[in-house]
Design a protein around this motif. Sequence first.
Motif, PDB file in Angstrom:
ATOM      1  N   PHE A  34       4.825  -2.119  -2.974  1.00 15.60           N
ATOM      2  CA  PHE A  34       5.153  -2.315  -1.693  1.00 15.60           C
ATOM      3  C   PHE A  34       5.342  -3.521  -1.446  1.00 15.60           C
ATOM      4  N   ILE A  35       6.300  -4.555  -1.400  1.00 14.84           N
ATOM      5  CA  ILE A  35       6.290  -5.829  -1.250  1.00 14.84           C
ATOM      6  C   ILE A  35       7.180  -6.179  -0.054  1.00 14.84           C
ATOM      7  N   GLY A  36       6.573  -7.228   0.684  1.00 18.97           N
ATOM      8  CA  GLY A  36       6.875  -7.992   2.084  1.00 18.97           C
ATOM      9  C   GLY A  36       6.044  -9.034   2.562  1.00 18.97           C
ATOM     10  N   GLY A  39       2.935  -9.414   7.884  1.00 18.16           N
ATOM     11  CA  GLY A  39       3.540  -9.253   9.155  1.00 18.16           C
ATOM     12  C   GLY A  39       4.476  -8.363   9.150  1.00 18.16           C
ATOM     13  N   SER A  40       4.816  -7.937   7.870  1.00 20.20           N
ATOM     14  CA  SER A  40       6.076  -7.223   7.553  1.00 20.20           C
ATOM     15  C   SER A  40       5.912  -5.782   7.998  1.00 20.20           C
ATOM     16  N   GLY A  41       4.631  -5.208   7.775  1.00 24.84           N
ATOM     17  CA  GLY A  41       4.392  -3.799   8.046  1.00 24.84           C
ATOM     18  C   GLY A  41       4.016  -2.922   6.919  1.00 24.84           C
ATOM     19  N   LYS A  42       3.603  -3.875   6.057  1.00 29.73           N
ATOM     20  CA  LYS A  42       2.992  -3.003   4.765  1.00 29.73           C
ATOM     21  C   LYS A  42       1.607  -2.337   5.140  1.00 29.73           C
ATOM     22  N   SER A  43       0.733  -2.994   5.556  1.00 27.62           N
ATOM     23  CA  SER A  43      -0.804  -2.373   5.917  1.00 27.62           C
ATOM     24  C   SER A  43      -0.641  -1.342   7.020  1.00 27.62           C
ATOM     25  N   THR A  44       0.283  -1.626   8.000  1.00 25.95           N
ATOM     26  CA  THR A  44       0.401  -0.545   9.094  1.00 25.95           C
ATOM     27  C   THR A  44       1.074   0.526   8.453  1.00 25.95           C
ATOM     28  N   LEU A 145     -11.362   7.020  -5.865  1.00 25.49           N
ATOM     29  CA  LEU A 145     -11.000   7.978  -6.687  1.00 25.49           C
ATOM     30  C   LEU A 145     -12.151   8.977  -6.800  1.00 25.49           C
ATOM     31  N   LEU A 146     -13.239   9.238  -6.021  1.00 19.31           N
ATOM     32  CA  LEU A 146     -13.954  10.316  -5.883  1.00 19.31           C
ATOM     33  C   LEU A 146     -13.127  11.507  -5.439  1.00 19.31           C
ATOM     34  N   GLY A 147     -13.337  12.447  -6.056  1.00 15.27           N
ATOM     35  CA  GLY A 147     -12.907  13.755  -5.762  1.00 15.27           C
ATOM     36  C   GLY A 147     -11.494  13.844  -6.494  1.00 15.27           C
ATOM     37  N   ASN A 148     -11.205  12.959  -7.323  1.00  8.62           N
ATOM     38  CA  ASN A 148      -9.964  12.993  -8.448  1.00  8.62           C
ATOM     39  C   ASN A 148      -8.588  13.290  -7.346  1.00  8.62           C
ATOM     40  N   PRO A 149      -8.425  12.450  -6.557  1.00  9.39           N
ATOM     41  CA  PRO A 149      -7.000  12.382  -5.825  1.00  9.39           C
ATOM     42  C   PRO A 149      -6.013  12.338  -6.502  1.00  9.39           C
ATOM     43  N   ALA A 150      -4.675  12.844  -5.797  1.00 11.79           N
ATOM     44  CA  ALA A 150      -3.347  12.825  -6.550  1.00 11.79           C
ATOM     45  C   ALA A 150      -2.788  11.648  -6.168  1.00 11.79           C
ATOM     46  N   LEU A 151      -2.963  10.791  -5.109  1.00 10.54           N
ATOM     47  CA  LEU A 151      -2.395   9.735  -4.486  1.00 10.54           C
ATOM     48  C   LEU A 151      -3.505   8.674  -4.368  1.00 10.54           C
ATOM     49  N   LEU A 152      -3.153   7.438  -4.798  1.00  4.76           N
ATOM     50  CA  LEU A 152      -4.259   6.302  -4.388  1.00  4.76           C
ATOM     51  C   LEU A 152      -3.392   5.437  -3.529  1.00  4.76           C
ATOM     52  N   ILE A 153      -3.949   4.862  -2.533  1.00  2.09           N
ATOM     53  CA  ILE A 153      -3.149   3.675  -1.738  1.00  2.09           C
ATOM     54  C   ILE A 153      -4.135   2.640  -1.603  1.00  2.09           C
ATOM     55  N   LEU A 154      -3.375   1.467  -2.232  1.00  2.00           N
ATOM     56  CA  LEU A 154      -4.234   0.422  -2.293  1.00  2.00           C
ATOM     57  C   LEU A 154      -3.502  -0.775  -1.574  1.00  2.00           C
ATOM     58  N   ASP A 155      -4.232  -1.536  -0.773  1.00  2.00           N
ATOM     59  CA  ASP A 155      -3.988  -2.502  -0.043  1.00  2.00           C
ATOM     60  C   ASP A 155      -4.149  -3.995  -0.567  1.00  2.00           C
ATOM     61  N   GLU A 156      -3.685  -4.575  -1.239  1.00  2.00           N
ATOM     62  CA  GLU A 156      -3.682  -6.051  -1.779  1.00  2.00           C
ATOM     63  C   GLU A 156      -5.074  -5.915  -2.785  1.00  2.00           C
ATOM     64  N   PRO A 157      -5.136  -4.983  -3.555  1.00  2.00           N
ATOM     65  CA  PRO A 157      -6.313  -5.135  -4.580  1.00  2.00           C
ATOM     66  C   PRO A 157      -6.604  -6.275  -5.548  1.00  2.00           C
ATOM     67  N   SER A 188       0.948  -5.988  -2.584  1.00  2.00           N
ATOM     68  CA  SER A 188       0.574  -7.189  -3.264  1.00  2.00           C
ATOM     69  C   SER A 188       1.634  -8.347  -3.058  1.00  2.00           C
ATOM     70  N   HIS A 189       0.920  -9.520  -2.703  1.00  3.83           N
ATOM     71  CA  HIS A 189       1.816 -10.819  -2.726  1.00  3.83           C
ATOM     72  C   HIS A 189       2.058 -11.458  -4.230  1.00  3.83           C
ATOM     73  N   ILE A 190       1.225 -10.758  -4.948  1.00  2.00           N
ATOM     74  CA  ILE A 190       1.266 -11.414  -6.374  1.00  2.00           C
ATOM     75  C   ILE A 190       2.204 -10.832  -7.359  1.00  2.00           C
ATOM     76  N   LEU A 191       3.557 -10.944  -6.969  1.00  2.00           N
ATOM     77  CA  LEU A 191       4.594 -10.255  -7.529  1.00  2.00           C
ATOM     78  C   LEU A 191       4.849 -10.262  -9.125  1.00  2.00           C
ATOM     79  N   GLY A 192       4.208 -11.365  -9.682  1.00  2.00           N
ATOM     80  CA  GLY A 192       4.364 -11.543 -11.171  1.00  2.00           C
ATOM     81  C   GLY A 192       3.347 -10.488 -11.629  1.00  2.00           C
ATOM     82  N   GLU A 193       2.508 -10.289 -11.294  1.00  2.00           N
ATOM     83  CA  GLU A 193       1.337  -9.199 -11.787  1.00  2.00           C
ATOM     84  C   GLU A 193       1.833  -7.892 -11.407  1.00  2.00           C
ATOM     85  N   LEU A 194       2.374  -7.758 -10.345  1.00  2.00           N
ATOM     86  CA  LEU A 194       3.098  -6.328  -9.822  1.00  2.00           C
ATOM     87  C   LEU A 194       4.312  -5.895 -10.622  1.00  2.00           C
ATOM     88  N   GLU A 195       4.935  -7.044 -11.253  1.00  2.56           N
ATOM     89  CA  GLU A 195       6.027  -6.647 -12.032  1.00  2.56           C
ATOM     90  C   GLU A 195       5.867  -6.016 -13.339  1.00  2.56           C
TER      91      GLU A 195
END
Length: 300
Positions: A34-36, A39-44, A145-157, A188-195
């Motif tokens: 998720f890139i932006g 203030g683009s609205g990612k965290s919101t 990850l506790l409870g073995n979720p099927a969806l993990l949402i990470l903000d700038e990890p 993430s803002h580190i697009l080289g790693e995200l890629e």
Amino acid sequence: MNAIEIRGLSKSFRGMYAVNNLNMTVPVGSIYGFIGENGSGKSTTEKLICGHLVKDAGEIKLFGKDYTDAGVRVRVGALIENAGCFPSSSVYQNLMMQAINLGLDNREEEIDRVLKIVRMQDSKFIKFKTCSLGMKQRIGIAMALLGNPALLILDEPINGLDTDGMRIMREILVDITKTYGCTVLISSHILGELEKIATHYGIIRQGKMIMELSAKEMENRAKVFTSLKTADMAGALKALKEKYKSVRLEGEYIRVYDVNEVEQIVEYLIEKGFVISEIKKNKIGLEEYYIQLMSGKESE
């Protein structure tokens, strides 16, 4: 089925839209980058998906069900902003408190499982406040990850991590999807790693989704270019522009776009009397593609 489907999502604060009629599709099993800009609205958007904020309008579905459905909410894990741990408590104690809060029965086994995933099974008894930034981020992911979720949402990890910390984080996220079948939404803002890990991308600007594409589609869109150096850069640039449609000076190199045969460029410059000191063929990466898209150059 998609892990996340969003249609017409909006959220405003004091009359200003942080998210404005946003549409988003995250396939099951993907690592969705998720890139932006700030203030683009990612965290919101991520907070809205997690139920931390109340939407003004729109629809959010998780695995085909409304995001408020109790059955689907337990399938979501999230790390937004920070891990929220007690500094003087150990890694194990913090995880145990979260496991109790979640009402898990097999707490000991579950803590050992998530610590193994984040490569911290040998650090369970150290105090949280003594952990490095990278370790704290991994602890936050372990809690999510506790409870073995099927969806993990990470903000700038991966922000603020050193090279080794980013490498470990990449390995963990790939392992989560391939071994455990978990879908990951990561900003993430580190697009080289995200890629290096993302299978899909969503690019948001001023609260609106301006583009969604797979990593393969991004690869196909990324322009091929030949970069070169000569003793007379200004003269070579002028000569190349006379023959080729898309030629730019980028830093210390001249770039010639969308020409498959490097030999053509070499022969042409030699005929014009230029000596090439360095030449190579490449493709633009995610970061440069994003910059060009934001500046309007991507369509050129």
